[in-house]
Design an enzyme around this catalytic site. Structure first.
Site, PDB file in Angstrom:
ATOM      1  N   HIS A 536       0.825  -1.208   0.000  1.00 55.22           N
ATOM      2  CA  HIS A 536       0.000   0.000   0.000  1.00 55.22           C
ATOM      3  C   HIS A 536       0.862   1.262   0.000  1.00 55.22           C
ATOM      4  CE1 HIS A 536      -3.161   2.683   2.189  1.00 55.22           C
ATOM      5  NE2 HIS A 536      -3.106   2.946   0.911  1.00 55.22           N
ATOM      6  N   HIS A 541       1.568   4.945  -2.822  1.00 53.51           N
ATOM      7  CA  HIS A 541       1.721   6.326  -2.347  1.00 53.51           C
ATOM      8  C   HIS A 541       3.120   6.876  -2.622  1.00 53.51           C
ATOM      9  CE1 HIS A 541      -1.981   7.116   0.089  1.00 53.51           C
ATOM     10  NE2 HIS A 541      -2.085   5.795  -0.030  1.00 53.51           N
ATOM     11  N   HIS A 727      -3.905   0.913  -6.470  1.00 53.22           N
ATOM     12  CA  HIS A 727      -4.179   1.515  -5.169  1.00 53.22           C
ATOM     13  C   HIS A 727      -5.574   1.150  -4.675  1.00 53.22           C
ATOM     14  CE1 HIS A 727      -5.564   4.812  -2.471  1.00 53.22           C
ATOM     15  NE2 HIS A 727      -4.426   4.512  -1.886  1.00 53.22           N
ATOM     16  N   ASN A 731      -6.292  -0.761  -1.097  1.00 54.72           N
ATOM     17  CA  ASN A 731      -6.697   0.212  -0.088  1.00 54.72           C
ATOM     18  C   ASN A 731      -8.145   0.054   0.372  1.00 54.72           C
ATOM     19  OD1 ASN A 731      -6.215   2.803   1.487  1.00 54.72           O
ATOM     20  ND2 ASN A 731      -7.971   3.392   0.223  1.00 54.72           N
ATOM     21  N   ILE A 880      -6.281   8.957  -0.952  1.00 52.95           N
ATOM     22  CA  ILE A 880      -6.532   8.738   0.473  1.00 52.95           C
ATOM     23  C   ILE A 880      -5.595   7.650   0.964  1.00 52.95           C
ATOM     24  CG2 ILE A 880      -8.299   6.988   0.151  1.00 52.95           C
ATOM     25  CD1 ILE A 880      -8.180   9.686   2.910  1.00 52.95           C
TER      26      ILE A 880
END
Length: 880
Positions: A536, A541, A727, A731, A880
């Site tokens: 993740h 990110h 993602h 997530n 997010i």
């Protein structure tokens, strides 16, 4: 003041008379609409700013705009042609009299601009804000431009008062130009805008700065607060890491290499202003952030834990988190909580009934059946269709071997043998099962073993795990063996100290089944930490942020690749900055809730050493893990070795759709390879990305050369895939599966009990209590669930893959047609996913817990644009 108002009204009357009328002297009157949002704080209009701006308007200090010609130059010294000529200054009309919403929202203003026809067609716009306060400029639409017609500007930018800038704010229409095709008189504006975005100097950046620059992860620790709060700088030869956005904050007093941090409650971390959350998203985020933060900051919350301090006594205690039986205390404690936190947070904690506290939504994994999560079938299925479906691999050598340096770590190869597993392999031998692609492994051994001795010196007590699985005839997996390994007590060079556990056979003693359940829990702990830190955080990110920075520094907003990628970067820098501030920092929420604790980010740096950009492509990833084999007749030239692998089946369709869209888009602007390698901005972008953004990997031979159209298409497809679908897959399933923490515990606090000990006797007499004492504590459970509830929520203003927040995002017809086709393709994929989920032959798509695999539903229809814990939908970006 009366004379000022009279003059103001006369000015507007004259403008009204001239509205839509031609102006003498070969000029035209261009009318336009400007959509903007005034300065606001959270959901409420900033009354003071609004009043002050109205006064500025009355004093003649409004919002001015000037068109810029692409045909006629500004007079230049020595007769040199430098840049397009500026038109006459015009001002937004009726700012004072236009009624705006009482909450933050868009307002439409009109503008009337005189334009000399001899200046040709305007293709840029200079905007100056003479007000006291900033505003968000969304779009500008100009009508009836001579010899052109309509001109639309997609601005999406905060414009601060002109006194804050040392340059002019220039906006371009929604036309895409390669650098070599840009009108000559617009080139200086294009180049200067990029120069402004790169910035200069090392000063602390302010909120109105628009600077994109690189920094190492030197802001995670707080060495001034003591050595226990220091953390290594990530980025460089010792701890390689992707770069993050620069803030320019001063160094700490204790360590000049570490950047000082803001106070915990100060969320005003610098990112370029246009990268910050919208007011809607920030409002959503802050409410849930405060709820989570309250659990960290308020000691009173610890006293809410029931009869056994910081422990769950039974599974019923865990279920009570969702059934709403943890009550808010009355009397002085309630008043103290009320006095310590904002009213909005207090209301969130109390919820609607005014009595209950921390009633979490019921996670999907226990919604239909509260015990199905314990089954071996569900344990294995979630490796294919859960929140972490990207780590399972086909077993390609037996026993499994280690890649750790034997000179340092000794023999780290697996101690699993044929006699451990062949009894559960449907009469197949290991050799036969491997030959027929029936054996699989979830291997976290090598990633964790180098850190395990230090990790276990803390309150954590865990293992490095290997899990072997067998593919049954019905397409489901069953676990065969779990290896739990520790560093050798006599030193690392003696190798691993491993023990092998196998499923309890039918009719076995209760204790054997309890031991097996604990073994699976240790695997889940490994997988949860690896998922959060690597699958993740690192692989979506962190690795995407350098692309955001490089794109804004080197690719003009006029560049077609900027227009292609920009939607997939929305909010990424902001959420990453917040993560560094409250999640992955020293003592942050992640360190409190995952087993590597203070070594978490250092461990992710070690794993980044093996990161390969081209292997982030889904087909390449599946081939590397052995989950697919080449097949010219298969989708993307592959055949999955597990036909019912929901992440891969759905993912390959999404990947293929993205690749087709990118191919059609890039083909509109790059007809030949020559166009790619002669594109100066594109080459600067790729060079900077390699040398700066992922500078610790710049010497790697696997980077595409960016000399051909195929390399451009493949690179952009990878970027979009990682930022959107990958993602989403890792997530938004966090709360549905890990919101019930026993299913995916993040910490283990005791080792496997040995026969003859008190812990073993407890496991034998009360296995549920022993299980709960082993995994995450009550307080950290509350904190961890609060965190993943935030991370799993879609914002109410989310823009999903195949959608756009502006249908006029680009003026060219062919890209718009290709994008429409892309959206239609995604809708068809969603229908096929839905059909597969309803087909009972695909047992891995729903499983014993009755949770259909929806994480890769594109959710392209506007009617499905919903916020909250939907467990479905692919946002365009890592938002997010």
């Amino acid at each position: 003041m009366g004379k000022v108002m009279e003059a103001f009204c006369l000015k507007n009357k004259e403008k009204s008379i001239n509205n839509n009328m031609a102006v003498s002297g070969g000029s035209s009157k261009i009318r336009g609409e400007v959509v903007l949002m005034k300065k606001n704080v959270m959901d409420f209009t900033d009354i003071r700013a609004s009043f002050t701006d109205r006064i500025f308007e009355l004093l003649g200090k409004g919002v001015s705009m000037q068109l810029i010609s692409k045909n006629q130059p500004e007079p230049a010294e020595n007769g040199l042609i430098k840049r397009g000529r500026l038109g006459k200054v015009a001002y937004l009309e009726k700012w004072v009299s236009t009624i705006t919403s009482t909450t933050a929202g868009e307002t439409t203003f009109t503008i009337s601009m005189d334009w000399e026809n001899s200046m040709g067609v305007p293709e840029a716009l200079l905007v100056k804000n003479h007000h006291h306060s900033q505003f968000y400029l969304k779009t500008i639409t100009l009508e009836n431009i001579p010899e052109h017609g309509r001109l639309h500007f997609v601005c999406n930018s905060w414009v601060y008062p002109a006194r804050y800038y040392k340059y002019n704010r220039i906006f371009f229409p929604n036309k895409a130009y390669l650098p070599s095709q840009t009108p000559e008189l617009l080139l200086p504006y294009r180049e200067e805008e990029l120069k402004n975005l790169r910035g200069s100097g090392s000063r602390k950046l302010k909120e109105w700065d628009r600077v994109y620059d690189y920094a190492t992860y030197n802001d995670l620790g707080s060495p001034d607060d003591g050595p226990e709060n220091a953390r290594p700088v990530l980025g460089g030869s010792q701890y390689p890491y992707p770069r993050r956005g620069k803030t320019g904050r001063k160094p700490t007093k204790t360590d000049p290499d570490s950047e000082s941090r803001l106070a915990l409650l100060n969320l005003n971390i610098y990112v370029p202003r246009d990268e910050r959350f919208s007011h809607v998203k920030f409002s959503d985020f802050i409410a849930y952030f405060l709820k989570s933060l309250a659990q960290v900051l308020l000691p009173e919350l610890r006293s809410l834990c029931d009869k056994t301090i910081n422990e769950f006594d039974t599974f019923e205690d865990v279920f009570n988190l969702y059934d709403g039986c943890i009550e808010l205390p009355n009397g002085p404690t309630l008043k103290k909580i009320r006095d310590c936190i904002p009213w909005e947070l207090f209301k969130e904690l109390v919820r609607s009934d005014g009595e209950r506290f921390l009633k979490f939504p019921l996670p999907d994994v226990i919604n239909k059946d509260r015990s199905a999560w314990r089954t071996d079938e569900e344990f294995a299925r979630e490796m294919l269709a859960g929140v972490s479906p990207v780590n399972i691999a086909r077993l390609q050598e037996f026993p499994p071997t280690s890649k750790l340096d034997p000179d340092v770590y000794g023999n780290q190869n697996s101690s699993i043998r044929e006699e451990h597993i062949e009894k559960n392999m449907d009469d197949l031998t290991v050799e036969q099962a491997m030959q027929w692609n029936r054996l699989f492994i979830l291997d976290h051994h090598d990633a964790l073993m180098p850190y395990l001795r230090r990790i276990n010196s803390t309150n954590t007590k865990t293992y490095a795990t290997r899990t072997l699985l067998f593919l049954k005839e019905d397409g489901t997996l069953k676990p065969l063996a779990i290896e739990l390994s520790l560093p050798h007590p006599q030193g690392d060079h003696h190798g691993a100290d491993g023990k092998v556990f196998t499923p309890a056979p039918k009719g076995s003693k209760r204790i054997e089944d309890s031991v097996w359940q604990l073994a699976k829990a240790y695997v889940a702990v490994n997988d949860s930490g690896y998922h959060q830190l690597i699958s993740h955080w690192l692989n979506t990110h962190a690795v995407i942020e350098p692309f955001v920075i490089a794109t804004n520094r080197q690719l003009s907003v006029l560049h077609p690749i900027h227009k292609l990628l920009q939607p997939h970067f929305r909010d990424t820098m902001n959420i990453n900055a917040l993560a560094r501030h409250i999640l992955i920092n020293a003592g942050g929420v992640l360190e409190r809730t995952v087993f590597p604790a203070k070594f978490s980010m250092e461990m992710s740096s070690a794993i980044y050493k093996n990161w390969v950009f081209t292997e982030q492509a889904l087909p390449a990833d599946l081939l590397k893990r052995g989950m697919a084999v080449p097949d010219p007749n298969g989708l993307q030239g592959l055949r999955l070795v597990i036909e019912d692998y929901p992440f891969a089946v759905d993912g390959l369709e999404i990947w293929s759709a993205i690749e087709t869209w990118v191919t059609e888009y890039c083909s509109c602007y790059y007809k030949t390879d020559d166009k790619v390698h002669s594109d100066t901005e594109l080459q600067s972008w790729w060079t900077e990305l390699r040398n700066e953004g992922h500078g610790d990997k710049k010497e790697e031979p696997w980077w595409p050369e960016m000399q051909t159209r195929d390399e451009l298409i493949q690179s952009c497809t990878i970027i979009i895939w990682v930022a959107s679908a990958l993602h989403a897959a890792v997530n938004f399933g966090q709360y549905p599966y890990a919101g019930f923490l026993p299913n995916r515990p993040t910490v283990s606090r005791r080792f496997m009990p040995e026969a003859g000990t008190d812990e073993y006797a407890e496991l034998e007499s009360n296995p549920d209590l022993a299980f709960l004492k082993t995994i995450t504590s009550q307080f950290n459970t509350l904190l961890g669930i609060s965190l993943i509830e935030i991370l799993s929520r879609h914002s109410t203003d989310e823009v999903y893959l195949g959608q756009t927040d502006n249908p006029e995002w680009i003026s060219d017809d062919k890209p718009r047609a290709a994008f429409k086709k892309f959206g239609e393709t995604l809708m068809e994929i969603e229908k096929r996913i839905d059909k597969r989920n309803k087909d009972e032959k695909y047992k891995n798509r729903v499983g014993p817990v009755k949770v259909p695999y929806t994480l890769l539903y594109p959710s392209t229809s506007d009617t499905k644009r919903e916020g909250g814990l939907t467990g479905r939908g692919i946002p365009n970006s890592v938002s997010i």
